[in-house]
Design a protein around this motif. Structure first.
Motif, short mmCIF file in Angstrom:
data_model
loop_
_atom_site.label_atom_id
_atom_site.label_comp_id
_atom_site.label_asym_id
_atom_site.label_seq_id
_atom_site.Cartn_x
_atom_site.Cartn_y
_atom_site.Cartn_z
N THR A 9 35.44 -6.62 39.28
CA THR A 9 35.61 -6.98 37.88
C THR A 9 34.70 -6.21 36.94
OG1 THR A 9 34.00 -8.76 38.11
CG2 THR A 9 36.31 -9.32 38.47
N THR A 10 33.83 -5.38 37.50
CA THR A 10 32.85 -4.74 36.63
C THR A 10 32.81 -3.24 36.81
OG1 THR A 10 31.17 -5.21 38.27
CG2 THR A 10 31.35 -6.75 36.44
N CYS A 11 33.95 -2.59 36.94
CA CYS A 11 33.91 -1.14 37.02
C CYS A 11 33.90 -0.55 35.62
CB CYS A 11 35.08 -0.59 37.83
SG CYS A 11 36.68 -0.90 37.18
N LEU A 12 33.44 0.67 35.51
CA LEU A 12 33.22 1.22 34.19
C LEU A 12 33.31 2.72 34.18
CD1 LEU A 12 29.50 1.78 33.50
CD2 LEU A 12 30.35 0.94 35.68
N LEU A 13 33.27 3.24 32.99
CA LEU A 13 33.24 4.69 32.80
C LEU A 13 32.41 4.98 31.57
CD1 LEU A 13 34.42 7.61 33.18
CD2 LEU A 13 36.11 6.93 31.52
N ILE A 14 31.56 5.98 31.66
CA ILE A 14 30.86 6.47 30.48
C ILE A 14 31.31 7.90 30.25
CG2 ILE A 14 28.64 7.11 29.49
CD1 ILE A 14 27.36 4.90 30.99
N LEU A 15 31.73 8.20 29.05
CA LEU A 15 32.10 9.56 28.72
C LEU A 15 31.14 10.10 27.67
CD1 LEU A 15 35.98 9.34 28.62
CD2 LEU A 15 34.57 10.41 30.33
N GLY A 16 29.84 9.95 27.93
CA GLY A 16 28.84 10.44 27.00
C GLY A 16 28.69 11.93 27.15
N VAL A 17 28.76 12.67 26.08
CA VAL A 17 28.57 14.11 26.12
C VAL A 17 27.20 14.43 25.57
CG1 VAL A 17 29.41 16.33 25.31
CG2 VAL A 17 31.02 14.53 25.88
N ILE A 18 26.32 14.98 26.40
CA ILE A 18 24.96 15.25 26.02
C ILE A 18 24.84 16.71 25.60
CG2 ILE A 18 22.57 15.22 26.81
CD1 ILE A 18 23.46 13.17 28.90
N VAL A 89 35.53 -0.40 24.72
CA VAL A 89 34.16 0.11 24.70
C VAL A 89 33.21 -1.08 24.78
CG1 VAL A 89 32.42 1.43 23.44
CG2 VAL A 89 34.84 2.11 23.35
N LYS A 90 32.34 -1.10 25.76
CA LYS A 90 31.46 -2.24 26.00
C LYS A 90 30.08 -2.00 25.41
CE LYS A 90 29.83 -5.19 29.81
NZ LYS A 90 29.88 -5.41 31.27
N THR A 91 29.54 -3.02 24.76
CA THR A 91 28.17 -3.00 24.26
C THR A 91 27.41 -4.18 24.88
OG1 THR A 91 28.76 -4.33 22.32
CG2 THR A 91 28.82 -1.93 22.08
N HIS A 92 26.09 -4.15 24.79
CA HIS A 92 25.27 -5.22 25.34
C HIS A 92 24.40 -5.83 24.25
CE1 HIS A 92 26.11 -4.85 29.68
NE2 HIS A 92 26.29 -3.56 29.42
N ASP A 93 24.04 -7.07 24.46
CA ASP A 93 23.21 -7.81 23.52
C ASP A 93 21.86 -7.10 23.37
OD1 ASP A 93 21.73 -9.63 22.04
OD2 ASP A 93 22.41 -11.38 23.17
N LYS A 94 21.51 -6.77 22.14
CA LYS A 94 20.26 -6.04 21.89
C LYS A 94 19.03 -6.90 22.17
CE LYS A 94 22.41 -2.36 20.60
NZ LYS A 94 22.47 -1.21 21.53
N SER A 95 19.21 -8.20 22.32
CA SER A 95 18.07 -9.07 22.61
C SER A 95 17.66 -9.02 24.08
CB SER A 95 18.40 -10.52 22.23
OG SER A 95 19.45 -11.03 23.05
N LEU A 96 18.47 -8.36 24.92
CA LEU A 96 18.14 -8.24 26.33
C LEU A 96 16.86 -7.44 26.50
CD1 LEU A 96 18.93 -8.60 29.35
CD2 LEU A 96 20.18 -6.43 29.15
N LYS A 97 15.89 -8.00 27.20
CA LYS A 97 14.62 -7.31 27.42
C LYS A 97 14.71 -6.46 28.67
CE LYS A 97 11.69 -10.72 25.08
NZ LYS A 97 10.51 -11.64 25.22
N SER A 229 40.08 -2.17 41.68
CA SER A 229 39.31 -2.71 40.55
C SER A 229 40.29 -3.39 39.60
CB SER A 229 38.54 -1.60 39.83
OG SER A 229 39.44 -0.66 39.29
N ILE A 230 39.77 -4.29 38.78
CA ILE A 230 40.64 -5.07 37.91
C ILE A 230 40.80 -4.43 36.53
CG2 ILE A 230 38.89 -6.59 36.95
CD1 ILE A 230 41.83 -8.34 38.10
N SER A 231 39.82 -3.62 36.13
CA SER A 231 39.88 -3.00 34.80
C SER A 231 38.96 -1.80 34.75
CB SER A 231 39.48 -4.00 33.72
OG SER A 231 38.14 -4.39 33.88
N ALA A 232 39.11 -1.01 33.72
CA ALA A 232 38.23 0.14 33.46
C ALA A 232 37.77 0.07 32.02
CB ALA A 232 38.96 1.45 33.74
N TYR A 233 36.52 0.37 31.77
CA TYR A 233 36.02 0.35 30.40
C TYR A 233 34.96 1.43 30.22
CZ TYR A 233 32.24 -2.49 32.52
OH TYR A 233 31.21 -2.95 33.31
N ARG A 234 34.67 1.72 28.97
CA ARG A 234 33.62 2.67 28.63
C ARG A 234 32.40 1.91 28.13
NH1 ARG A 234 35.27 6.48 24.24
NH2 ARG A 234 36.66 4.83 23.50
N ILE A 235 31.26 2.58 28.19
CA ILE A 235 30.03 2.01 27.64
C ILE A 235 29.69 2.74 26.35
CG2 ILE A 235 27.59 1.50 28.08
CD1 ILE A 235 29.57 0.12 29.94
#
Length: 279
Positions: A9-18, A89-97, A229-235
């Protein structure tokens, strides 16, 4: 052996171009392609720069590589915009330490795949290796299944939907393949280039292997070896989101631009960020 139809349930893809600049891919001269990728002048320039933040050295595995040979191994194709339509496109809570440092090998020591370094050999299959390695790690992290999935299945059987096999592919298509077709274990379908890069020059380049859809061991069935996998997403490309994703869910795949500062040579590569991501 795990049964078929296991869902991640938690597969992902990042397509960040550096890249600090955008380079148009120009015509690369034969002289340039035949020159060595590792040059003492570049190593000297990096090591004499006090702001570089790292030290350059000569990697013996690639010491005999020409630019043309190395370019063939950088197998991520620039992603057509249409392939990203509908991909969340997935984001995370900025309060996460987040901790000051994090190493996935230490966080999940029971997962042997995280510390494995695989060899793509003669083939421009980094796009497939990064995807399959990250997926294998996450099966272990979230389901306790310490298994290695097959790069060869993805490389050979995804076909034109993923790109051109050993001549490059699209990471997002790899993750979609996991959703719709699944991927068998490495034991069922091992990587075709067993020699890897241990011999000089890694030449000649191998063509993309054929899709056989049969396990090498006759007592195993292809369909029963599939893992889905159940889904694909980007970060989101914000470093904090990428770090949070690794910290919470495990290794990720990243594609990035490789370029030489003083040239108009643009190459694309992919990797699995499995271990230390920040320090």
């Amino acid at each position: 052996m795990a049964s078929s139809h296991l869902f991640l349930t938690t597969c992902l893809l990042i397509l960040g171009v550096i890249s600090s600049q955008t380079f148009a891919e120009g015509v690369v001269s034969k002289l340039k392609l035949d020159s060595h990728i590792l040059q003492d002048s570049i190593i000297k320039e990096v090591n004499e720069n006090p702001k570089a933040g790292w030290k350059a050295a000569r990697n013996p595995q690639f010491s005999n590589y020409t630019v043309g040979q190395f370019k063939h191994l950088l197998g991520v194709k620039p992603t057509p915009k249409g392939l990203l339509l509908g991909v969340p496109v997935k984001t995370h809570d900025k309060s996460l330490k987040l901790p000051k440092s994090f190493d996935a090998r230490s966080a999940w020591p029971q997962c042997s795949t995280i510390s494995r370094i695989l060899d793509q050999g003669h083939c421009g299959s980094c796009w497939a290796f990064g995807a399959v390695e990250a997926l294998s790690d996450r099966f272990c992290i979230h389901f306790g299944m310490n298994l290695s999935l097959s790069v060869n299945d993805l490389l050979a059987c995804c076909g034109f939907l993923c790109g051109d096999g050993c001549d490059g592919g699209y990471p997002i298509s790899a993750w979609r393949y996991f959703v719709h077709h699944g991927v068998v274990t490495e034991e069922c379908d091992p990587y075709f280039d067993s020699t890897g890069c241990s011999h000089p020059g890694c030449e000649p380049a191998y063509p993309t292997p054929k899709c056989v859809r049969k396990c090498v061991k006759k007592n195993q069935l292809w369909r029963n070896s599939k893992h889905y996998s159940i889904s694909a997403y980007r970060i989101n490309s914000d470093p904090e989101d990428i770090m949070a994703e690794i910290y919470k869910n495990g290794p990720v795949e990243v594609s990035f631009t490789v370029y030489e500062v003083k040239q108009t040579l643009t190459l694309y590569s992919s990797t699995d960020f499995s271990a230390s991501f920040w320090a």
